[in-house]
Scaffold this active site. Structure first.
Site, PDB file in Angstrom:
ATOM      1  N   TYR A 161       0.923  -1.275   0.046  1.00  0.00           N
ATOM      2  CA  TYR A 161       0.028  -0.111   0.055  1.00  0.00           C
ATOM      3  C   TYR A 161       0.846   1.342  -0.039  1.00  0.00           C
ATOM      4  CZ  TYR A 161      -3.184   3.731   0.998  1.00  0.00           C
ATOM      5  OH  TYR A 161      -4.051   5.155   1.344  1.00  0.00           O
ATOM      6  N   ARG A 200       2.315   8.861  12.892  1.00  0.00           N
ATOM      7  CA  ARG A 200       1.930  10.111  13.673  1.00  0.00           C
ATOM      8  C   ARG A 200       0.643  10.622  13.405  1.00  0.00           C
ATOM      9  NH1 ARG A 200       3.341  14.850   9.623  1.00  0.00           N
ATOM     10  NH2 ARG A 200       1.606  14.092   8.831  1.00  0.00           N
ATOM     11  N   ARG A 246      -9.859   5.471   8.977  1.00  0.00           N
ATOM     12  CA  ARG A 246      -8.664   4.948   7.937  1.00  0.00           C
ATOM     13  C   ARG A 246      -7.925   4.266   8.671  1.00  0.00           C
ATOM     14  NH1 ARG A 246      -7.531   9.239   4.174  1.00  0.00           N
ATOM     15  NH2 ARG A 246      -5.694   9.844   5.361  1.00  0.00           N
ATOM     16  N   PHE A 297      15.585  19.347  -1.551  1.00  0.00           N
ATOM     17  CA  PHE A 297      14.153  19.131  -1.930  1.00  0.00           C
ATOM     18  C   PHE A 297      14.100  17.620  -1.162  1.00  0.00           C
ATOM     19  CE2 PHE A 297      10.139  18.852  -3.627  1.00  0.00           C
ATOM     20  CZ  PHE A 297      10.090  17.465  -4.497  1.00  0.00           C
TER      21      PHE A 297
HETATM   22  C1  D9A Z   1       6.510  14.226  -1.724  1.00  0.00           C
HETATM   23 CL1  D9A Z   1       6.169  15.465  -5.354  1.00  0.00          CL
HETATM   24  C2  D9A Z   1       5.346  13.975  -1.178  1.00  0.00           C
HETATM   25  N1  D9A Z   1       5.122  13.623   0.197  1.00  0.00           N
HETATM   26  C3  D9A Z   1       5.660  14.208   1.165  1.00  0.00           C
HETATM   27  C4  D9A Z   1       6.619  15.376   0.958  1.00  0.00           C
HETATM   28  O1  D9A Z   1       7.748  15.008   0.254  1.00  0.00           O
HETATM   29  C5  D9A Z   1       7.755  14.188  -0.872  1.00  0.00           C
HETATM   30  C6  D9A Z   1       4.404  14.245  -2.172  1.00  0.00           C
HETATM   31  C7  D9A Z   1       4.579  14.668  -3.334  1.00  0.00           C
HETATM   32  C8  D9A Z   1       5.692  15.024  -3.876  1.00  0.00           C
HETATM   33  C9  D9A Z   1       6.884  14.658  -3.004  1.00  0.00           C
HETATM   34  C10 D9A Z   1       9.078  13.814  -1.369  1.00  0.00           C
HETATM   35  C11 D9A Z   1      10.020  14.784  -1.433  1.00  0.00           C
HETATM   36  C12 D9A Z   1      11.332  14.818  -1.942  1.00  0.00           C
HETATM   37  C13 D9A Z   1      11.764  13.582  -2.499  1.00  0.00           C
HETATM   38  C14 D9A Z   1      10.966  12.384  -2.658  1.00  0.00           C
HETATM   39  C15 D9A Z   1       9.458  12.652  -1.895  1.00  0.00           C
HETATM   40  O2  D9A Z   1      11.198  11.265  -3.068  1.00  0.00           O
HETATM   41  C16 D9A Z   1      12.354  11.160  -3.679  1.00  0.00           C
HETATM   42  O3  D9A Z   1       8.584  11.741  -1.974  1.00  0.00           O
HETATM   43  C17 D9A Z   1       8.856  10.293  -1.724  1.00  0.00           C
HETATM   44  O4  D9A Z   1       5.409  13.796   2.271  1.00  0.00           O
HETATM   45  C18 D9A Z   1       3.986  12.864   0.512  1.00  0.00           C
HETATM   46  C19 D9A Z   1       4.193  11.231   0.223  1.00  0.00           C
HETATM   47  C20 D9A Z   1       5.148  10.960   1.611  1.00  0.00           C
HETATM   48  C21 D9A Z   1       3.013  10.499   0.346  1.00  0.00           C
HETATM   49  C22 D9A Z   1       5.175  10.712  -0.883  1.00  0.00           C
HETATM   50  C23 D9A Z   1       7.075  16.335   1.966  1.00  0.00           C
HETATM   51  C24 D9A Z   1       5.645  16.919   2.593  1.00  0.00           C
HETATM   52  N2  D9A Z   1       5.615  17.342   3.699  1.00  0.00           N
HETATM   53  C25 D9A Z   1       4.392  17.995   4.687  1.00  0.00           C
HETATM   54  C26 D9A Z   1       4.666  17.698   5.921  1.00  0.00           C
HETATM   55  C27 D9A Z   1       3.835  16.472   6.318  1.00  0.00           C
HETATM   56  O5  D9A Z   1       3.812  16.582   7.592  1.00  0.00           O
HETATM   57  O6  D9A Z   1       2.884  16.219   5.303  1.00  0.00           O
HETATM   58  O7  D9A Z   1       4.575  17.223   1.789  1.00  0.00           O
HETATM   59  C28 D9A Z   1       4.662  19.438   4.335  1.00  0.00           C
HETATM   60  O8  D9A Z   1       5.821  20.097   4.404  1.00  0.00           O
HETATM   61  O9  D9A Z   1       3.556  20.070   4.347  1.00  0.00           O
END
Ligand code: D9A
Length: 413
Positions: free
Chosen positions: A168, A212, A225, A285
């Site tokens: 998943y 979390r 969920r 990034f």
């Molecule tokens: C990411 Cl294009 C995410 N996700 C994240 C954010 O980081 C990853 C969603 C879309 C994209 C990228 C991310 C960043 C850099 C490299 C990556 C990567 O891979 C090589 O993804 C693997 O969380 C969502 C997924 C985990 C589902 C992939 C970071 C982000 N952080 C949030 C904080 C939070 O608590 O969610 O979005 C934010 O800063 O608001």
């Protein structure tokens, strides 16, 4: 108020927080004039403030591709999460979504708040998508197709085994890692990373979020969920929601520690992935969310508060992470320091103590073997733990300046 109290407790958050504020102001000024790009970048800022800033510092071409990729994924997520959509309507949309991104006429209203706006004006995202280079379009379409199919599969399938859990997380996060590696490669600045490492980058972030957000997800209305795998929680309770009840606190914390120990498995792959990156903007990034994740896991480990509310790293620490993450040395130090926060919390009576300790020591060994740790004292912790007297002095000087300015303006009135 909370944030002022946090700054008083951590005065050295002030400067990084001010820098973050300035940077987001700056970023908002850089929003392109064309209506569809303006919509996409303003939406990006609305759905994820801090992350939008990290995307902003990427090179133009890649920035636009990552911005669109992020919004397409959020739209897919919005359809998946909207429990008011009947399954026989939702599944076909998820499976065909990779075709809809090409169709500016396509429209499907769902979701709430800013996500409803994203869906209702999705044609702006399609217009921008069609302006991207072919390499970027192909990567985004391929990942959207595989993720849509994976999400559709788990609409009617529960996360039972740890293999289901990894599968998943692969569909909703691992594929994001693979997609970004393809975009980095298409931009010509990075080699194409191995899928296994790209997948781990996604799984480490996703599993941290799932841990979390336990309480938020289990209390979701109308349908809770459930992402924690039965193979893990059934060792501690009879129903997943039982973890939130006071009388099950000990079992709940043991189950939490088991989930955190499982997530730590992906750290070494993530360190390998980040140490191979060449471009500074792409490195930041990728590294900033990873450091946020290990910090969040260290905070959640052995912490009953996960079952009482959402445990989050404070904004000041987020600002510091964004401000101080510039190279692999910073990453090794951060992973070493946050592991050092988790380690003393391992209580030997915890059923997974031995496994947790060996994972933490493996992480610290990987950081030590990098050979950079002895050069520098520490990444964040030292400043966390000891209040730097200088910061307090500076803080009061600023306060004095503000008061004298306010009193002089009042006097002149
Ligand atoms: C990411 Cl294009 C995410 N996700 C994240 C954010 O980081 C990853 C969603 C879309 C994209 C990228 C991310 C960043 C850099 C490299 C990556 C990567 O891979 C090589 O993804 C693997 O969380 C969502 C997924 C985990 C589902 C992939 C970071 C982000 N952080 C949030 C904080 C939070 O608590 O969610 O979005 C934010 O800063 O608001």
């Amino acid at each position: 108020m909370g944030s002022l109290a946090a700054v008083l407790r951590h005065p050295d958050d002030l400067y990084p927080l001010l820098k973050l504020k300035m940077a987001s102001r700056q970023a908002e000024k850089q929003i392109p004039p064309e209506p569809h790009w303006a919509f996409c970048y303003s939406m990006l800022h609305k759905v994820s403030r801090s992350f939008a800033l990290v995307i902003q510092q990427l090179g133009t071409d890649l920035r636009n591709a990552v911005c669109i990729f992020y919004l397409v994924l959020r739209a897919l997520d919005t359809v998946e999460d909207d429990t008011s959509i009947p399954t026989d309507v939702k599944v076909p949309i998820l499976i065909a979504f990779h075709r809809h991104v090409y169709d500016r006429e396509w429209h499907f209203s769902c979701g709430t708040k800013e996500y409803k706006v994203l869906m209702d004006q999705f044609h702006h995202v399609s217009t921008a998508f069609l302006e991207l280079g072919k390499g970027y379009q192909d990567a985004i379409e391929d990942i959207t197709k595989r993720m849509g199919a994976g999400m559709a599969k788990f609409i009617c399938k529960e996360v039972e085994s740890i293999d289901d859990y990894d599968e998943y997380c692969y569909y909703v996060a691992g594929l994001v890692g693979l997609g970004l590696s393809k975009l980095f490669y298409a931009s010509g600045t990075e080699d194409l990373a191995p899928d296994s490492l790209s997948n781990s980058m996604g799984l480490f972030l996703q599993k941290t979020n799932i841990i979390r957000d336990y309480l938020e997800d289990i209390n979701e209305i109308p349908k809770c969920r459930m992402f924690w795998p039965r193979e893990i929680w059934s060792k501690y309770v009879n129903k997943l929601e039982d973890l939130k009840y006071e009388e099950n606190s000990d079992k709940a914390v043991q189950c939490l520690n088991d989930m955190v120990t499982n997530a730590l498995m992906h750290v070494e792959d993530c360190l390998k992935y980040m140490s191979a990156l060449r471009d500074h903007a792409i490195f930041r990034f990728c590294a900033i969310p990873q450091i946020m994740a290990i910090g969040t896991l260290a905070l959640c480990y052995n912490n009953i508060e996960v079952f009482r509310g959402v445990v989050k790293m404070r904004r000041g620490l987020t600002a510091k992470v964004i401000d101080r993450t510039n190279n692999m040395t910073d990453v090794y130090l951060a992973f070493y320091d946050f592991s050092n926060i988790l380690k003393p919390k391992i209580n030997k009576n915890d059923p997974n103590a031995t496994k947790t300790l060996s994972r933490v020591e493996a992480i610290q060994k990987a950081c030590m073997d990098s050979g950079v740790l002895n050069k520098r004292k520490s990444y964040i912790i030292q400043s966390e733990l000891r209040y730097s007297s200088t910061m307090i002095v500076i803080f009061f000087i600023i306060l004095a300046i503000i008061f004298s300015y306010l009193s002089s303006t009042r006097a002149s009135k």
